[in-house]
Design a protein around this motif. Sequence first.
Motif, PDB file in Angstrom:
ATOM      1  N   LYS A   9       0.840  -1.190   0.000  1.00  0.00           N
ATOM      2  CA  LYS A   9       0.000   0.000   0.000  1.00  0.00           C
ATOM      3  C   LYS A   9       0.879   1.245   0.000  1.00  0.00           C
ATOM      4  O   LYS A   9       1.860   1.331   0.729  1.00  0.00           O
ATOM      5  CB  LYS A   9      -0.891  -0.010   1.228  1.00  0.00           C
ATOM      6  N   LYS A  10       0.500   2.224  -0.836  1.00  0.00           N
ATOM      7  CA  LYS A  10       1.257   3.456  -0.921  1.00  0.00           C
ATOM      8  C   LYS A  10       0.835   4.395   0.200  1.00  0.00           C
ATOM      9  O   LYS A  10      -0.327   4.415   0.592  1.00  0.00           O
ATOM     10  CB  LYS A  10       1.031   4.127  -2.267  1.00  0.00           C
ATOM     11  N   TYR A  11       1.759   5.140   0.709  1.00  0.00           N
ATOM     12  CA  TYR A  11       1.462   6.123   1.751  1.00  0.00           C
ATOM     13  C   TYR A  11       2.318   7.354   1.518  1.00  0.00           C
ATOM     14  O   TYR A  11       3.340   7.288   0.841  1.00  0.00           O
ATOM     15  CB  TYR A  11       1.716   5.531   3.138  1.00  0.00           C
ATOM     16  N   CYS A  12       1.889   8.436   2.088  1.00  0.00           N
ATOM     17  CA  CYS A  12       2.617   9.692   1.922  1.00  0.00           C
ATOM     18  C   CYS A  12       3.816   9.697   2.876  1.00  0.00           C
ATOM     19  O   CYS A  12       3.643   9.668   4.093  1.00  0.00           O
ATOM     20  CB  CYS A  12       1.701  10.876   2.194  1.00  0.00           C
ATOM     21  N   GLU A  36      15.154   9.074 -11.462  1.00  0.00           N
ATOM     22  CA  GLU A  36      16.599   9.113 -11.681  1.00  0.00           C
ATOM     23  C   GLU A  36      16.985  10.042 -12.822  1.00  0.00           C
ATOM     24  O   GLU A  36      18.124  10.434 -12.940  1.00  0.00           O
ATOM     25  CB  GLU A  36      17.132   7.716 -11.935  1.00  0.00           C
ATOM     26  N   ARG A  37      16.039  10.396 -13.653  1.00  0.00           N
ATOM     27  CA  ARG A  37      16.292  11.344 -14.737  1.00  0.00           C
ATOM     28  C   ARG A  37      15.959  12.771 -14.336  1.00  0.00           C
ATOM     29  O   ARG A  37      16.044  13.680 -15.147  1.00  0.00           O
ATOM     30  CB  ARG A  37      15.490  10.968 -15.970  1.00  0.00           C
ATOM     31  N   GLY A  38      15.534  12.999 -13.117  1.00  0.00           N
ATOM     32  CA  GLY A  38      15.281  14.344 -12.629  1.00  0.00           C
ATOM     33  C   GLY A  38      13.864  14.815 -12.777  1.00  0.00           C
ATOM     34  O   GLY A  38      13.574  15.987 -12.533  1.00  0.00           O
ATOM     35  N   LYS A  39      12.956  13.942 -13.170  1.00  0.00           N
ATOM     36  CA  LYS A  39      11.567  14.342 -13.337  1.00  0.00           C
ATOM     37  C   LYS A  39      10.823  14.220 -12.012  1.00  0.00           C
ATOM     38  O   LYS A  39      11.180  13.414 -11.155  1.00  0.00           O
ATOM     39  CB  LYS A  39      10.878  13.459 -14.372  1.00  0.00           C
ATOM     40  N   ILE A  40       9.784  15.014 -11.879  1.00  0.00           N
ATOM     41  CA  ILE A  40       8.941  14.952 -10.692  1.00  0.00           C
ATOM     42  C   ILE A  40       8.023  13.743 -10.839  1.00  0.00           C
ATOM     43  O   ILE A  40       7.297  13.623 -11.821  1.00  0.00           O
ATOM     44  CB  ILE A  40       8.114  16.243 -10.547  1.00  0.00           C
ATOM     45  N   MET A  41       8.077  12.850  -9.847  1.00  0.00           N
ATOM     46  CA  MET A  41       7.247  11.650  -9.884  1.00  0.00           C
ATOM     47  C   MET A  41       5.790  12.018  -9.603  1.00  0.00           C
ATOM     48  O   MET A  41       5.521  12.831  -8.731  1.00  0.00           O
ATOM     49  CB  MET A  41       7.727  10.640  -8.841  1.00  0.00           C
ATOM     50  N   PRO A  42       4.856  11.430 -10.338  1.00  0.00           N
ATOM     51  CA  PRO A  42       3.446  11.759 -10.114  1.00  0.00           C
ATOM     52  C   PRO A  42       2.933  11.175  -8.803  1.00  0.00           C
ATOM     53  O   PRO A  42       3.485  10.217  -8.258  1.00  0.00           O
ATOM     54  CB  PRO A  42       2.742  11.118 -11.310  1.00  0.00           C
ATOM     55  N   ARG A  43       1.874  11.761  -8.360  1.00  0.00           N
ATOM     56  CA  ARG A  43       1.273  11.387  -7.082  1.00  0.00           C
ATOM     57  C   ARG A  43       0.755   9.955  -7.086  1.00  0.00           C
ATOM     58  O   ARG A  43       0.810   9.260  -6.074  1.00  0.00           O
ATOM     59  CB  ARG A  43       0.132  12.374  -6.812  1.00  0.00           C
ATOM     60  N   ARG A  44       0.293   9.500  -8.241  1.00  0.00           N
ATOM     61  CA  ARG A  44      -0.237   8.149  -8.326  1.00  0.00           C
ATOM     62  C   ARG A  44       0.837   7.085  -8.164  1.00  0.00           C
ATOM     63  O   ARG A  44       0.554   5.952  -7.809  1.00  0.00           O
ATOM     64  CB  ARG A  44      -0.972   7.949  -9.647  1.00  0.00           C
ATOM     65  N   LEU A  45       2.110   7.429  -8.392  1.00  0.00           N
ATOM     66  CA  LEU A  45       3.201   6.477  -8.212  1.00  0.00           C
ATOM     67  C   LEU A  45       3.843   6.571  -6.835  1.00  0.00           C
ATOM     68  O   LEU A  45       4.265   5.571  -6.272  1.00  0.00           O
ATOM     69  CB  LEU A  45       4.272   6.691  -9.283  1.00  0.00           C
ATOM     70  N   THR A  46       3.951   7.793  -6.303  1.00  0.00           N
ATOM     71  CA  THR A  46       4.626   7.953  -5.019  1.00  0.00           C
ATOM     72  C   THR A  46       3.693   7.755  -3.841  1.00  0.00           C
ATOM     73  O   THR A  46       4.136   7.388  -2.762  1.00  0.00           O
ATOM     74  CB  THR A  46       5.260   9.343  -4.912  1.00  0.00           C
ATOM     75  N   GLY A  47       2.415   8.028  -4.011  1.00  0.00           N
ATOM     76  CA  GLY A  47       1.471   7.915  -2.912  1.00  0.00           C
ATOM     77  C   GLY A  47       1.430   9.146  -2.038  1.00  0.00           C
ATOM     78  O   GLY A  47       0.888   9.103  -0.932  1.00  0.00           O
ATOM     79  N   ASN A  48       2.003  10.249  -2.507  1.00  0.00           N
ATOM     80  CA  ASN A  48       1.978  11.482  -1.728  1.00  0.00           C
ATOM     81  C   ASN A  48       0.561  12.017  -1.606  1.00  0.00           C
ATOM     82  O   ASN A  48      -0.272  11.820  -2.489  1.00  0.00           O
ATOM     83  CB  ASN A  48       2.841  12.558  -2.393  1.00  0.00           C
ATOM     84  N   SER A  49       0.301  12.719  -0.505  1.00  0.00           N
ATOM     85  CA  SER A  49      -0.980  13.389  -0.354  1.00  0.00           C
ATOM     86  C   SER A  49      -0.999  14.608  -1.277  1.00  0.00           C
ATOM     87  O   SER A  49       0.040  15.045  -1.776  1.00  0.00           O
ATOM     88  CB  SER A  49      -1.192  13.816   1.093  1.00  0.00           C
ATOM     89  N   LYS A  50      -2.178  15.155  -1.507  1.00  0.00           N
ATOM     90  CA  LYS A  50      -2.287  16.280  -2.425  1.00  0.00           C
ATOM     91  C   LYS A  50      -1.507  17.482  -1.922  1.00  0.00           C
ATOM     92  O   LYS A  50      -0.795  18.148  -2.673  1.00  0.00           O
ATOM     93  CB  LYS A  50      -3.758  16.647  -2.618  1.00  0.00           C
ATOM     94  N   ASN A  51      -1.617  17.748  -0.623  1.00  0.00           N
ATOM     95  CA  ASN A  51      -0.914  18.884  -0.038  1.00  0.00           C
ATOM     96  C   ASN A  51       0.599  18.700  -0.141  1.00  0.00           C
ATOM     97  O   ASN A  51       1.327  19.628  -0.521  1.00  0.00           O
ATOM     98  CB  ASN A  51      -1.345  19.039   1.425  1.00  0.00           C
ATOM     99  N   ALA A  52       1.088  17.496   0.155  1.00  0.00           N
ATOM    100  CA  ALA A  52       2.524  17.227   0.079  1.00  0.00           C
ATOM    101  C   ALA A  52       3.015  17.288  -1.361  1.00  0.00           C
ATOM    102  O   ALA A  52       4.110  17.796  -1.631  1.00  0.00           O
ATOM    103  CB  ALA A  52       2.831  15.867   0.686  1.00  0.00           C
ATOM    104  N   GLN A  53       2.210  16.787  -2.304  1.00  0.00           N
ATOM    105  CA  GLN A  53       2.616  16.805  -3.709  1.00  0.00           C
ATOM    106  C   GLN A  53       2.751  18.237  -4.226  1.00  0.00           C
ATOM    107  O   GLN A  53       3.695  18.558  -4.953  1.00  0.00           O
ATOM    108  CB  GLN A  53       1.611  16.030  -4.559  1.00  0.00           C
ATOM    109  N   GLU A  54       1.822  19.101  -3.829  1.00  0.00           N
ATOM    110  CA  GLU A  54       1.902  20.502  -4.250  1.00  0.00           C
ATOM    111  C   GLU A  54       3.145  21.173  -3.671  1.00  0.00           C
ATOM    112  O   GLU A  54       3.828  21.943  -4.360  1.00  0.00           O
ATOM    113  CB  GLU A  54       0.642  21.252  -3.821  1.00  0.00           C
TER     114      GLU A  54
END
Length: 85
Positions: A9-12, A36-54
């Motif tokens: 399960k993904k979590y923030c 690893e290429r320097g791109k920002i990982m999307p929220r759906r892959l990292t599991g970050n909350s919306k506030n943390a992702q912003e």
Amino acid sequence: MAEKRKYGKKYCKYTEMKIDFIDYKNTDLLKLSMSERGKIMPRRLTGNSKNAQEMVEKAIKRARHMALVPYIVDTKNVTDPAHIK
């Protein structure tokens, strides 16, 4: 039958560490949400909350503007993490 879930399960991570503000100067913390290429990982892959992702997106963009984090990484040398030059 339902298929067995392959991944955990993904979590923030930022909420788990109880971080209220993500500073753009803390590149070690920013690397949690960068590929690893320097791109920002999307929220759906990292599991970050919306506030943390912003906060992460804003901090990474500020760090890129201040040249602390590169915009792009040389594709021939992809083995090095993006935040290390």
